[in-house]
Scaffold this motif. Structure first.
Motif, short mmCIF file in Angstrom:
data_model
loop_
_atom_site.label_atom_id
_atom_site.label_comp_id
_atom_site.label_asym_id
_atom_site.label_seq_id
_atom_site.Cartn_x
_atom_site.Cartn_y
_atom_site.Cartn_z
N GLU A 92 50.24 23.16 78.20
CA GLU A 92 50.90 21.94 78.72
C GLU A 92 50.91 20.84 77.65
OE1 GLU A 92 52.71 21.73 81.40
OE2 GLU A 92 52.14 23.66 82.23
N SER A 93 52.13 20.50 77.22
CA SER A 93 52.29 19.62 76.06
C SER A 93 51.59 18.27 76.22
CB SER A 93 53.77 19.41 75.76
OG SER A 93 54.42 18.81 76.85
N ASN A 94 51.64 17.68 77.42
CA ASN A 94 51.00 16.37 77.61
C ASN A 94 49.50 16.45 77.41
OD1 ASN A 94 52.28 13.91 78.09
ND2 ASN A 94 53.09 14.67 80.04
N SER A 95 48.88 17.46 78.01
CA SER A 95 47.42 17.54 77.87
C SER A 95 47.04 17.92 76.45
CB SER A 95 46.82 18.48 78.92
OG SER A 95 47.29 19.77 78.70
N ILE A 96 47.87 18.72 75.79
CA ILE A 96 47.59 19.06 74.38
C ILE A 96 47.66 17.79 73.53
CG2 ILE A 96 48.43 20.29 72.34
CD1 ILE A 96 49.49 22.50 74.26
N MET A 97 48.70 17.00 73.73
CA MET A 97 48.85 15.78 72.91
C MET A 97 47.68 14.82 73.15
SD MET A 97 52.94 15.00 72.76
CE MET A 97 53.20 14.72 74.48
N HIS A 98 47.23 14.73 74.40
CA HIS A 98 46.09 13.87 74.68
C HIS A 98 44.81 14.40 74.04
CE1 HIS A 98 48.66 11.62 77.43
NE2 HIS A 98 47.73 10.70 77.38
N ARG A 157 63.68 25.91 69.75
CA ARG A 157 64.36 24.80 70.43
C ARG A 157 63.75 24.46 71.79
NH1 ARG A 157 70.60 26.32 71.80
NH2 ARG A 157 70.25 28.42 72.57
N SER A 158 62.50 24.85 71.98
CA SER A 158 61.80 24.39 73.17
C SER A 158 61.37 22.93 72.94
CB SER A 158 60.56 25.26 73.42
OG SER A 158 59.48 24.49 73.88
N SER A 159 61.84 22.05 73.82
CA SER A 159 61.52 20.63 73.62
C SER A 159 60.03 20.37 73.82
CB SER A 159 62.37 19.76 74.54
OG SER A 159 62.14 20.06 75.89
N CYS A 160 59.39 21.20 74.65
CA CYS A 160 57.95 21.01 74.91
C CYS A 160 57.12 21.41 73.68
CB CYS A 160 57.52 21.81 76.13
SG CYS A 160 58.60 21.55 77.54
N SER A 161 57.55 22.50 73.02
CA SER A 161 56.87 22.88 71.76
C SER A 161 57.09 21.80 70.71
CB SER A 161 57.44 24.19 71.20
OG SER A 161 57.43 25.22 72.14
N TRP A 162 58.29 21.29 70.69
CA TRP A 162 58.68 20.30 69.69
C TRP A 162 57.84 19.02 69.78
CZ3 TRP A 162 64.60 18.77 69.35
CH2 TRP A 162 64.80 17.89 68.29
N ARG A 163 57.55 18.58 71.04
CA ARG A 163 56.68 17.40 71.22
C ARG A 163 55.35 17.60 70.51
NH1 ARG A 163 57.10 18.31 77.54
NH2 ARG A 163 59.23 17.63 77.82
N VAL A 164 54.78 18.79 70.72
CA VAL A 164 53.46 19.06 70.15
C VAL A 164 53.55 19.19 68.62
CG1 VAL A 164 51.54 20.69 70.11
CG2 VAL A 164 52.61 20.08 72.29
N ARG A 165 54.64 19.78 68.13
CA ARG A 165 54.79 19.88 66.66
C ARG A 165 54.82 18.48 66.04
NH1 ARG A 165 59.03 24.12 67.91
NH2 ARG A 165 60.64 22.58 67.41
N ILE A 166 55.52 17.56 66.69
CA ILE A 166 55.58 16.19 66.15
C ILE A 166 54.17 15.59 66.14
CG2 ILE A 166 56.48 13.84 66.43
CD1 ILE A 166 58.88 15.08 67.99
N ALA A 167 53.45 15.72 67.25
CA ALA A 167 52.10 15.13 67.33
C ALA A 167 51.17 15.74 66.28
CB ALA A 167 51.54 15.31 68.74
N LEU A 168 51.23 17.05 66.11
CA LEU A 168 50.40 17.71 65.08
C LEU A 168 50.75 17.17 63.70
CD1 LEU A 168 50.59 21.39 66.40
CD2 LEU A 168 48.45 20.12 66.09
N ASN A 169 52.05 17.01 63.44
CA ASN A 169 52.48 16.51 62.13
C ASN A 169 52.03 15.06 61.92
OD1 ASN A 169 53.71 18.96 61.81
ND2 ASN A 169 55.80 18.22 62.14
#
Ligand SMILES: O=C(O)/C=C\C(=O)CC(=O)CC(=O)O
Length: 219
Positions: free
Chosen positions: A73-79, A15-27
């Motif tokens: 860091e979720s933002n830099s990972i997503m980028h 339930r970490s929202s920061c992990s969740w952001r990255v899971r969505i982007a990976l998916n």
């Protein structure tokens, strides 16, 4: 892109929202990955272990091992995902102003809201005050997000395509509900949340569908 440098591994907490952001982007990018759960609560938090500090010196999730490197860091990972996986669905619009709007919403959430209600902060604020504190900062931030969305939202946060802004918004809505924020003053946020709650990439990334979700927390 198949990684010659081994499997992609996401250090994540259900339930970490920061992990969740990255899971969505990976998916959304259709990048296969393994989850390595890091319990933020077990024995004072596995994120503070010597072993994990080597992975992420900030002692937080997520961290992503991909293409032979570890990123935090979720933002830099997503980028990074956006800039390296150019053949899969884009998560930033082509239009330069829309790109700026996506980054604006990402930053309001990832710098202006979530860090204020993060676990380390709530522990510091203390048991008695923590719920009111989290509610206050999410409310304040959502007032800004709702206003911004008023001029840039289409079907999703920015226009009619899913972007990184949606990857940030949906987990934050979950946190808002967790801290009993009244979401009725935020009709655009609520509409986008409803729009995406059944999307397969968002659904698969949901906390209740994570391997480390405790049985009692399943929907
Ligand atoms: O109570 C727990 O289970 C521990 C941690 C979290 O949920 C995650 C956070 O610290 C907040 C967040 O991701 O926004």
């Amino acid at each position: 892109m198949a990684s010659a440098a081994g499997k992609t591994v996401l250090y994540s907490y259900w339930r970490s929202s920061c992990s969740w952001r990255v899971r969505i982007a990976l998916n959304l990018k259709e990048i296969p990955y393994e989850i390595k759960p890091v319990s933020l609560i077990k024995a004072g938090g596995e994120q503070h272990s010597n072993e994990y500090r080597e992975v992420n010196p900030m002692e937080q999730v997520p961290a992503l091992f991909i293409d032979g490197v570890t990123l935090i860091e979720s933002n830099s990972i997503m980028h990074y995902l956006e800039e390296t996986r150019t053949h899969s669905r884009p998560l930033l619009p082509g239009d330069i102003v829309k790109r700026a709007k996506v980054r604006e919403i990402c930053e309001v959430i990832t710098s202006g809201i979530q860090p204020l209600q993060n676990l380390v902060v709530l522990i510091h604020v203390g048991e008695e005050k923590k719920n009111e504190w989290a509610k206050h900062w999410i409310n304040r931030g959502f007032r800004a997000v709702e206003k911004l969305l008023g001029s840039c939202a289409g079907k999703y946060c920015v226009g009619d395509e899913i972007t990184l802004a949606d990857c940030c918004l949906i987990p934050q809505v979950f946190n808002a509900r967790r801290f009993h924020v009244d979401l009725r003053p935020f009709p655009i946020i609520l509409r986008i949340d409803r729009e995406l709650e059944t999307h397969p990439a968002f659904l698969a990334a949901h906390p209740s569908n994570q391997p480390d979700c405790p049985p009692e927390a399943h929907k």
